[in-house]
Enzyme design. Sequence first.
Site, PDB file in Angstrom:
ATOM      1  CD  GLU A 283      -2.615   1.123   2.435  1.00 14.81           C
ATOM      2  OE1 GLU A 283      -3.602   2.192   2.715  1.00 14.81           O
ATOM      3  OE2 GLU A 283      -2.503   0.393   3.350  1.00 14.81           O
TER       4      GLU A 283
ATOM      5  CE  LYS B 173      -6.264   0.040   1.581  1.00 11.79           C
ATOM      6  NZ  LYS B 173      -6.809  -0.261   2.993  1.00 11.79           N
TER       7      LYS B 173
END
Length: 421
Positions: A229, A271
């Site tokens: 992420e 992500k």
Amino acid sequence: HSCFVLFLFHVHLKTVSIMKITGQAVLAVTLAHFSTAAAFSVGGTHLTAAQKLELEKTAEAVATPGKGITACDEGPGTIGARFEAVGVENTEENRRSYRQMLFEAEGANDYLSAAILDPETLYQKSSTSGNLFPRVLTELGIVPGVKPHLKIYELPGTSGDTVMQGLDSLNVRAKEYYDAGARFAKWRSPLVIDTANGCPTDLAIKANMHDLARYALICQSEGLMPIVEPDISLTGTHTLEEAVDVNIRVQSELFKAMIDHGVYMEGSTLKPNIVNPGKNCPKSYTVEEIAEANVFVFEQSFPVAMKGANYLSGGQTLDQAAARLNAINKANKKGPWNLSFSWSQALQLPLLDLCKGKGELQLEEMSKLYVEELAIAGAAARGEYVYSGNAGDHVGVQPPSTVEETSTPKKSSWKSFFRVE
């Protein structure tokens, strides 16, 4: 003299012929070497075939079309602050019962492929079945995962750039989390675009992306499928063009670092933030322009070996995030990835608003609204969400001193900035 020139020409032809033959031989050997997947030496060489298969199956499950991730990995302090803001006491039981509602709300699993848990939640039980939450989720067809990173730390001398801590003990904790039932992990590396202060610096980009690569490598060695992420904040005044530039720099650094570290790319997912202009950017953009910018970023750097990306909400409302995700899915004509959601605040803040003035969690009302929200998110993940008005547009924010003097910013395509029209 002419004989000497002819001699040199003859030698040159011989040399070219030899080089051609040699080149063909090298090409033949190279093709033979790469004729089977077993000959590949990049990514996951330390993993067995069974380990790779498990990681890839988890990645495929997380990237189930039309489904997404419920991100409920806030630590006790963060979720406690949200509780207290609406008059709910921050107790372990309230945190447990709230997370149980997010997992067991009737119909929620129709829209969820996975759930990200805080380590505390990983070891809590459902009052419905008495089972630990990882088992509850697994039986519902939702892959349980965990947030393994620790606290954020500011890099000295970088005007505010940060890194996330927790790599030193990650291998031990990753093994414990896998044994507890988690099948993936998610590590967040936050960055901020602040052009006035030169952020993000090259140092911060490299440090954070190499941390993500090392985290992914460690998690895979312990059986956890890593979600990486790189979170570029929505705060700021940067334009969409500046956001595109920074996101490409960040993502290309990330994926190269993952390959350099030997991460098995097929056994990992992404992500990302939705590539947006800064929240206070004075220039306006349509939802279609934002969507095209996101697809453009992926086309420059996102490996097709990875199964999908689950966007974070990052301070966007549900309507904004859903409209933009929907438009991104419509704009994506080339990429093979599954593009979906991994939302926390966009889903949870409206639920908590139902508790204002009540003094306790309104679990029944919350569960109904939650499933309605997930239906919106699922539709956006399929590119089928119908929204009204300009929900996904960015409306330029003018400084207070110039609000009366300025009109609607002149519309121009972000594409012209990158010369891709």
